[in-house]
Write a protein that holds these residues in place. Structure first.
Motif, short mmCIF file in Angstrom:
data_model
loop_
_atom_site.label_atom_id
_atom_site.label_comp_id
_atom_site.label_asym_id
_atom_site.label_seq_id
_atom_site.Cartn_x
_atom_site.Cartn_y
_atom_site.Cartn_z
N LEU A 257 0.76 -1.15 0.02
CA LEU A 257 0.09 0.06 0.05
C LEU A 257 0.90 1.22 -0.04
N PRO A 258 0.76 2.14 -0.93
CA PRO A 258 1.50 3.46 -0.80
C PRO A 258 1.39 4.26 0.31
N ALA A 259 2.24 5.10 0.41
CA ALA A 259 2.24 6.17 1.74
C ALA A 259 1.03 7.06 1.44
N ALA A 260 0.77 7.47 0.56
CA ALA A 260 -0.36 8.48 0.12
C ALA A 260 -1.78 7.96 0.56
N THR A 261 -1.81 6.57 0.25
CA THR A 261 -3.00 6.05 0.17
C THR A 261 -3.32 5.80 1.94
N ILE A 262 -2.31 5.36 2.55
CA ILE A 262 -2.20 5.32 4.03
C ILE A 262 -2.74 6.38 4.60
N GLY A 263 -2.08 7.59 4.43
CA GLY A 263 -2.23 8.81 4.80
C GLY A 263 -3.83 9.16 4.78
N HIS A 274 1.97 10.17 13.35
CA HIS A 274 3.24 10.85 13.50
C HIS A 274 4.41 10.79 12.67
N GLU A 275 4.28 9.85 11.83
CA GLU A 275 5.22 9.28 11.12
C GLU A 275 4.78 8.42 9.75
N LEU A 276 5.31 8.86 8.68
CA LEU A 276 4.80 8.05 7.08
C LEU A 276 5.89 8.07 6.61
N THR A 277 6.68 7.19 6.47
CA THR A 277 8.02 6.94 5.78
C THR A 277 8.17 6.04 4.92
N PRO A 278 8.09 6.23 3.64
CA PRO A 278 8.20 4.99 2.37
C PRO A 278 9.61 4.75 2.22
N THR A 279 10.05 3.52 2.22
CA THR A 279 11.37 2.92 1.93
C THR A 279 11.28 2.06 0.95
N SER A 280 11.99 2.35 -0.33
CA SER A 280 12.15 1.57 -1.66
C SER A 280 13.14 0.52 -1.55
#
Length: 303
Positions: A257-263, A274-280
């Motif tokens: 699930l991409p970070a934008a969708t989670i947000g 408090h944190e939303l950090t995607p790591t490729s």
């Protein structure tokens, strides 16, 4: 351009290279990767005529390298930095090579300065450290100002300044329209240097793709989420092909699930983030996934 077509090399009953085909284009740095015993060195030796293929063919600039009348001006090669007369000085070693092609002594001085060995140019090559030996090998490869560079582990033994210099240099060579084939076991360095990657395993091509495409295809992106309501968020974003794990209180690791969708989902549910950090994924991750079944010498994992 380097073109290999159905290239095969057997030593008795052992097949070192097994019917591989690939193209190394001009204008790009092509990384050549694979575990020990994958066939990389054998392939590079066949490219420059040091080993004869059992079957298939390989050409450099449209012809067999062995037919070249001026090989140093066509292909610069570093396969073994120790392949020097240990009793000669670095300058004399390069001058001897230059004499075989009518290359002026001024070019010898140029590559000595370019590779940073001016201070030791009069010393015997046999007394060189590993890093200085590598620099001399690179100088020899550059002597004829070739259109193609084939470098096997060129940063081996170099200090950080030397590693960065090699990275910047080979990228500049490619930008000028040259063909660059670069072999290394340093994944982090290759990730910063290569545009395209060819991966061998047990003598066969496992991957041949642009570096970003390779990483996307063989790794999974992970999103780290910190929230005071992890259970509620986990329930809100759960679904097919979505993996959610918890490694510490208030933090989730989410794949699929991409970070934008989670947000967006968290915002709709009024769940604070408090944190939303995607790591490729990295080239190292992709490489290990690709070669997992092709490692000839596998170590035992530590507990």
């Amino acid at each position: 351009m380097i073109l290999a077509e159905n290239l095969t090399k057997r030593y008795g009953d052992k097949t070192a290279v097994d019917d591989i085909s690939f193209t190394v284009p001009t204008g790009k740095v092509t990384g050549f990767l694979g575990p020990n015993g994958a066939g990389k060195s054998t392939t590079m030796r066949m490219i420059v005529g040091l080993d004869r293929p059992t079957a298939g063919s390989v050409t450099v600039g449209g012809h067999d390298y062995r037919t070249s009348r001026s090989p140093l001006t066509e292909v610069g090669v570093l396969l073994d930095a120790k392949a020097v007369h240990t009793g000669r000085s670095a300058r004399d070693h390069l001058r001897a090579m230059a004499a075989t092609h009518g290359i002026p002594r001024s070019r010898v001085d140029e590559v000595i300065e370019l590779t940073g060995i001016a201070s030791v140019a009069r010393k015997r090559a046999g007394k060189f450290s590993l890093g200085m030996g590598q620099r001399l090998g690179i100088a020899a490869a550059l002597l004829g100002d070739p259109q193609t560079l084939i470098l096997d582990e060129p940063v081996n033994g170099l200090d950080p300044e030397g590693v960065r210099w090699v990275r910047q240099f080979v990228r500049r060579q490619a930008a000028e329209g040259r063909t660059v084939l670069l072999s290394s076991h340093l994944m982090s360095e290759m990730a910063q240097t290569a545009d395209h990657v060819i991966v061998l395993g047990r003598g066969r091509v496992l991957a041949d793709a642009a570096l970003p495409e390779l990483v996307r295809a063989w790794t999974t992106s992970v999103v780290t989420v910190a929230t005071p309501r992890p259970a509620e968020l986990a329930q809100a974003i759960s679904g097919p092909d979505i993996e959610i794990t918890t490694h510490e209180p208030g933090r989730l690791r989410v794949t699929g699930l991409p970070a934008a969708t989670i947000g967006d989902i968290a915002a709709e549910g009024g769940i604070p983030i408090h944190e939303l950090t995607p790591t490729s994924g990295s080239l190292e991750d992709a490489y290990l996934a690709l070669t997992e079944q092709s490692v000839e010498y596998k170590t035992k994992e530590l507990a």
